[in-house]
Write a protein that holds these residues in place. Structure first.
Motif, PDB file in Angstrom:
ATOM      1  N   LEU A  33       0.838  -1.192   0.000  1.00  0.00           N
ATOM      2  CA  LEU A  33       0.000   0.000   0.000  1.00  0.00           C
ATOM      3  C   LEU A  33       0.877   1.248   0.000  1.00  0.00           C
ATOM      4  O   LEU A  33       1.828   1.343   0.774  1.00  0.00           O
ATOM      5  N   ALA A  34       0.551   2.177  -0.869  1.00  0.00           N
ATOM      6  CA  ALA A  34       1.151   3.503  -0.855  1.00  0.00           C
ATOM      7  C   ALA A  34      -0.008   4.486  -0.713  1.00  0.00           C
ATOM      8  O   ALA A  34      -0.763   4.703  -1.658  1.00  0.00           O
ATOM      9  N   VAL A  35      -0.185   5.030   0.454  1.00  0.00           N
ATOM     10  CA  VAL A  35      -1.378   5.801   0.789  1.00  0.00           C
ATOM     11  C   VAL A  35      -1.043   7.284   0.788  1.00  0.00           C
ATOM     12  O   VAL A  35      -0.144   7.726   1.515  1.00  0.00           O
ATOM     13  N   GLY A  36      -1.770   8.052  -0.036  1.00  0.00           N
ATOM     14  CA  GLY A  36      -1.515   9.481  -0.121  1.00  0.00           C
ATOM     15  C   GLY A  36      -2.698  10.340   0.278  1.00  0.00           C
ATOM     16  O   GLY A  36      -2.535  11.421   0.835  1.00  0.00           O
ATOM     17  N   ARG A  37      -3.930   9.881  -0.006  1.00  0.00           N
ATOM     18  CA  ARG A  37      -5.105  10.688   0.290  1.00  0.00           C
ATOM     19  C   ARG A  37      -5.301  10.831   1.799  1.00  0.00           C
ATOM     20  O   ARG A  37      -5.136   9.852   2.548  1.00  0.00           O
ATOM     21  N   PRO A  38      -5.654  12.025   2.264  1.00  0.00           N
ATOM     22  CA  PRO A  38      -5.862  12.210   3.709  1.00  0.00           C
ATOM     23  C   PRO A  38      -6.868  11.224   4.299  1.00  0.00           C
ATOM     24  O   PRO A  38      -6.670  10.721   5.406  1.00  0.00           O
ATOM     25  N   SER A  39      -7.962  10.944   3.569  1.00  0.00           N
ATOM     26  CA  SER A  39      -8.971  10.027   4.105  1.00  0.00           C
ATOM     27  C   SER A  39      -8.412   8.611   4.238  1.00  0.00           C
ATOM     28  O   SER A  39      -8.754   7.881   5.180  1.00  0.00           O
ATOM     29  N   SER A  40      -7.531   8.208   3.301  1.00  0.00           N
ATOM     30  CA  SER A  40      -6.941   6.870   3.376  1.00  0.00           C
ATOM     31  C   SER A  40      -5.900   6.794   4.496  1.00  0.00           C
ATOM     32  O   SER A  40      -5.788   5.780   5.182  1.00  0.00           O
ATOM     33  N   LYS A  41      -5.134   7.876   4.678  1.00  0.00           N
ATOM     34  CA  LYS A  41      -4.191   7.921   5.809  1.00  0.00           C
ATOM     35  C   LYS A  41      -4.955   7.789   7.125  1.00  0.00           C
ATOM     36  O   LYS A  41      -4.534   7.059   8.033  1.00  0.00           O
ATOM     37  N   ALA A  42      -6.081   8.502   7.213  1.00  0.00           N
ATOM     38  CA  ALA A  42      -6.882   8.436   8.441  1.00  0.00           C
ATOM     39  C   ALA A  42      -7.444   7.034   8.651  1.00  0.00           C
ATOM     40  O   ALA A  42      -7.568   6.567   9.792  1.00  0.00           O
ATOM     41  N   ASP A  51      -7.898  -3.261  15.768  1.00  0.00           N
ATOM     42  CA  ASP A  51      -7.208  -4.550  15.712  1.00  0.00           C
ATOM     43  C   ASP A  51      -6.348  -4.703  14.461  1.00  0.00           C
ATOM     44  O   ASP A  51      -5.867  -5.798  14.165  1.00  0.00           O
ATOM     45  N   GLY A  52      -6.168  -3.591  13.733  1.00  0.00           N
ATOM     46  CA  GLY A  52      -5.298  -3.629  12.558  1.00  0.00           C
ATOM     47  C   GLY A  52      -5.984  -4.106  11.294  1.00  0.00           C
ATOM     48  O   GLY A  52      -5.324  -4.283  10.272  1.00  0.00           O
ATOM     49  N   GLU A  53      -7.300  -4.283  11.328  1.00  0.00           N
ATOM     50  CA  GLU A  53      -8.017  -4.759  10.145  1.00  0.00           C
ATOM     51  C   GLU A  53      -8.661  -3.595   9.405  1.00  0.00           C
ATOM     52  O   GLU A  53      -9.120  -2.626  10.015  1.00  0.00           O
ATOM     53  N   LEU A  54      -8.707  -3.717   8.076  1.00  0.00           N
ATOM     54  CA  LEU A  54      -9.379  -2.730   7.247  1.00  0.00           C
ATOM     55  C   LEU A  54      -9.893  -3.396   5.977  1.00  0.00           C
ATOM     56  O   LEU A  54      -9.548  -4.544   5.689  1.00  0.00           O
ATOM     57  N   ILE A  55     -10.722  -2.681   5.259  1.00  0.00           N
ATOM     58  CA  ILE A  55     -11.280  -3.172   3.993  1.00  0.00           C
ATOM     59  C   ILE A  55     -10.561  -2.470   2.848  1.00  0.00           C
ATOM     60  O   ILE A  55     -10.392  -1.244   2.869  1.00  0.00           O
ATOM     61  N   LEU A  56     -10.144  -3.239   1.863  1.00  0.00           N
ATOM     62  CA  LEU A  56      -9.539  -2.708   0.651  1.00  0.00           C
ATOM     63  C   LEU A  56     -10.449  -3.055  -0.527  1.00  0.00           C
ATOM     64  O   LEU A  56     -10.826  -4.219  -0.687  1.00  0.00           O
ATOM     65  N   VAL A  57     -10.781  -2.067  -1.332  1.00  0.00           N
ATOM     66  CA  VAL A  57     -11.650  -2.313  -2.479  1.00  0.00           C
ATOM     67  C   VAL A  57     -11.222  -1.394  -3.624  1.00  0.00           C
ATOM     68  O   VAL A  57     -10.867  -0.230  -3.397  1.00  0.00           O
ATOM     69  N   MET A  58     -11.214  -1.917  -4.843  1.00  0.00           N
ATOM     70  CA  MET A  58     -10.748  -1.132  -5.980  1.00  0.00           C
ATOM     71  C   MET A  58     -11.811  -0.170  -6.477  1.00  0.00           C
ATOM     72  O   MET A  58     -12.990  -0.511  -6.562  1.00  0.00           O
ATOM     73  N   GLN A  59     -11.363   1.046  -6.827  1.00  0.00           N
ATOM     74  CA  GLN A  59     -12.235   2.010  -7.481  1.00  0.00           C
ATOM     75  C   GLN A  59     -12.514   1.570  -8.908  1.00  0.00           C
ATOM     76  O   GLN A  59     -11.698   0.927  -9.551  1.00  0.00           O
ATOM     77  N   ARG A  60     -13.665   1.955  -9.421  1.00  0.00           N
ATOM     78  CA  ARG A  60     -13.982   1.651 -10.817  1.00  0.00           C
ATOM     79  C   ARG A  60     -13.142   2.511 -11.768  1.00  0.00           C
ATOM     80  O   ARG A  60     -12.739   2.057 -12.837  1.00  0.00           O
ATOM     81  N   LYS A  61     -12.872   3.751 -11.358  1.00  0.00           N
ATOM     82  CA  LYS A  61     -12.033   4.656 -12.158  1.00  0.00           C
ATOM     83  C   LYS A  61     -10.909   5.185 -11.257  1.00  0.00           C
ATOM     84  O   LYS A  61     -11.192   5.888 -10.281  1.00  0.00           O
ATOM     85  N   PRO A  62      -9.645   4.893 -11.605  1.00  0.00           N
ATOM     86  CA  PRO A  62      -8.535   5.320 -10.751  1.00  0.00           C
ATOM     87  C   PRO A  62      -8.455   6.826 -10.556  1.00  0.00           C
ATOM     88  O   PRO A  62      -7.969   7.295  -9.521  1.00  0.00           O
ATOM     89  N   GLU A  63      -8.929   7.607 -11.538  1.00  0.00           N
ATOM     90  CA  GLU A  63      -8.773   9.065 -11.472  1.00  0.00           C
ATOM     91  C   GLU A  63      -9.769   9.732 -10.521  1.00  0.00           C
ATOM     92  O   GLU A  63      -9.647  10.933 -10.217  1.00  0.00           O
ATOM     93  N   THR A  64     -10.766   9.003 -10.031  1.00  0.00           N
ATOM     94  CA  THR A  64     -11.747   9.596  -9.115  1.00  0.00           C
ATOM     95  C   THR A  64     -11.086   9.940  -7.789  1.00  0.00           C
ATOM     96  O   THR A  64     -10.555   9.071  -7.092  1.00  0.00           O
ATOM     97  N   GLU A  65     -11.103  11.233  -7.433  1.00  0.00           N
ATOM     98  CA  GLU A  65     -10.408  11.687  -6.229  1.00  0.00           C
ATOM     99  C   GLU A  65     -11.200  11.412  -4.953  1.00  0.00           C
ATOM    100  O   GLU A  65     -10.638  11.017  -3.940  1.00  0.00           O
ATOM    101  N   GLU A  66     -12.498  11.660  -4.995  1.00  0.00           N
ATOM    102  CA  GLU A  66     -13.337  11.457  -3.816  1.00  0.00           C
ATOM    103  C   GLU A  66     -14.420  10.436  -4.154  1.00  0.00           C
ATOM    104  O   GLU A  66     -15.554  10.786  -4.473  1.00  0.00           O
ATOM    105  N   PRO A  67     -14.087   9.153  -4.129  1.00  0.00           N
ATOM    106  CA  PRO A  67     -15.044   8.127  -4.556  1.00  0.00           C
ATOM    107  C   PRO A  67     -16.237   8.014  -3.618  1.00  0.00           C
ATOM    108  O   PRO A  67     -16.113   8.162  -2.404  1.00  0.00           O
ATOM    109  N   ARG A  68     -17.391   7.766  -4.232  1.00  0.00           N
ATOM    110  CA  ARG A  68     -18.603   7.446  -3.479  1.00  0.00           C
ATOM    111  C   ARG A  68     -18.835   5.950  -3.596  1.00  0.00           C
ATOM    112  O   ARG A  68     -18.112   5.248  -4.300  1.00  0.00           O
TER     113      ARG A  68
END
Length: 227
Positions: A33-42, A51-68
């Motif tokens: 993981l290379a995390v740059g977005r403030p929301s992802s860092k948080a 407990d160190g667990e999180l969910i990882l899911v791919m965006q449909r479009k990589p260029e979307t900055e604030e995905p819904r």
């Protein structure tokens, strides 16, 4: 059964969520993981406070900055984050371990990061059948051909996959190794049935073998003409 179908009885988890740009997370394998977005860092910080667990899911479009939620694929993974570091640009870097497929049911914003509710998909517990044995053998054979045809390239998890005994992990590791598009890898992630997943991976790997063999023949012909 070769793989369990997700049901309402499967466990639910509410965890910090990180949308990934152009990378498909794979369960059972290390995920850089290379995390740059403030929301992802948080989200990373929130996971480390828990407990160190999180969910990882791919965006449909990589260029979307604030995905819904509609900008995300429905299937991702739950991963464990043992530790993280900082890079020179101020981002966060980490190696996480995917632990299970997960169907993302909802995504919300909590304070400064995304939180996802996900249903974990139990790992396949295959019954030994002739078809399963044949498919595993086919995938192993295709992997050996790929490693032989491309010895100097980085088939990331290819060498690891050679040593894997569990059919589900084998299929996932080979799919992760293939030089295929992210949507094809996402399709493998979304294929819960183990036999169907092995069929899909064997088809994808077989196509790559055909491409590499043809490329090798063309290269030999060109060298012969220039000699």
């Amino acid at each position: 059964m070769s793989a369990p179908a997700p049901t309402s009885n499967d466990p639910l988890r509410l965890l910090p969520l990180i949308p990934l740009r152009g990378m498909v997370p794979i369960p059972g394998l290390p995920i850089p993981l290379a995390v740059g977005r403030p929301s992802s860092k948080a989200a990373v910080e929130a996971a480390l406070r828990g407990d160190g667990e999180l969910i990882l899911v791919m965006q449909r479009k990589p260029e979307t900055e604030e995905p819904r939620v509609e900008d995300l694929h429905r299937v991702g993974v739950v991963a464990h984050l043992p530790k993280r570091g900082n890079d020179d640009s101020g981002g966060l870097t980490a190696i996480v371990q995917g632990t299970a497929r997960a169907i993302v049911l909802s995504v919300s914003k909590r304070d400064d990061h995304f939180v996802g509710e996900a249903r974990l998909v139990p790992a396949a517990t295959p019954e030994p059948t002739v078809e399963l044995e044949a498919l595993v053998g086919t995938v192993r054979s295709l992997l050996k051909q790929l490693l032989r045809l491309a010895p100097n390239t980085t088939l990331e998890f290819g060498v690891l996959a050679e040593r894997l005994q569990e059919p589900g992990l084998l299929a996932d590791a080979v799919a992760a190794s293939l030089p295929i598009g992210r949507e094809e890898k996402q399709k493998v992630l979304e294929t819960f049935d183990l036999v169907e997943r092995l069929r899909l991976v064997s088809k994808l790997a077989g196509h790559q073998v055909e491409v590499m063999v043809l490329e090798s023949k063309i290269e030999s012909q060109v060298h012969g003409q220039l000699a």
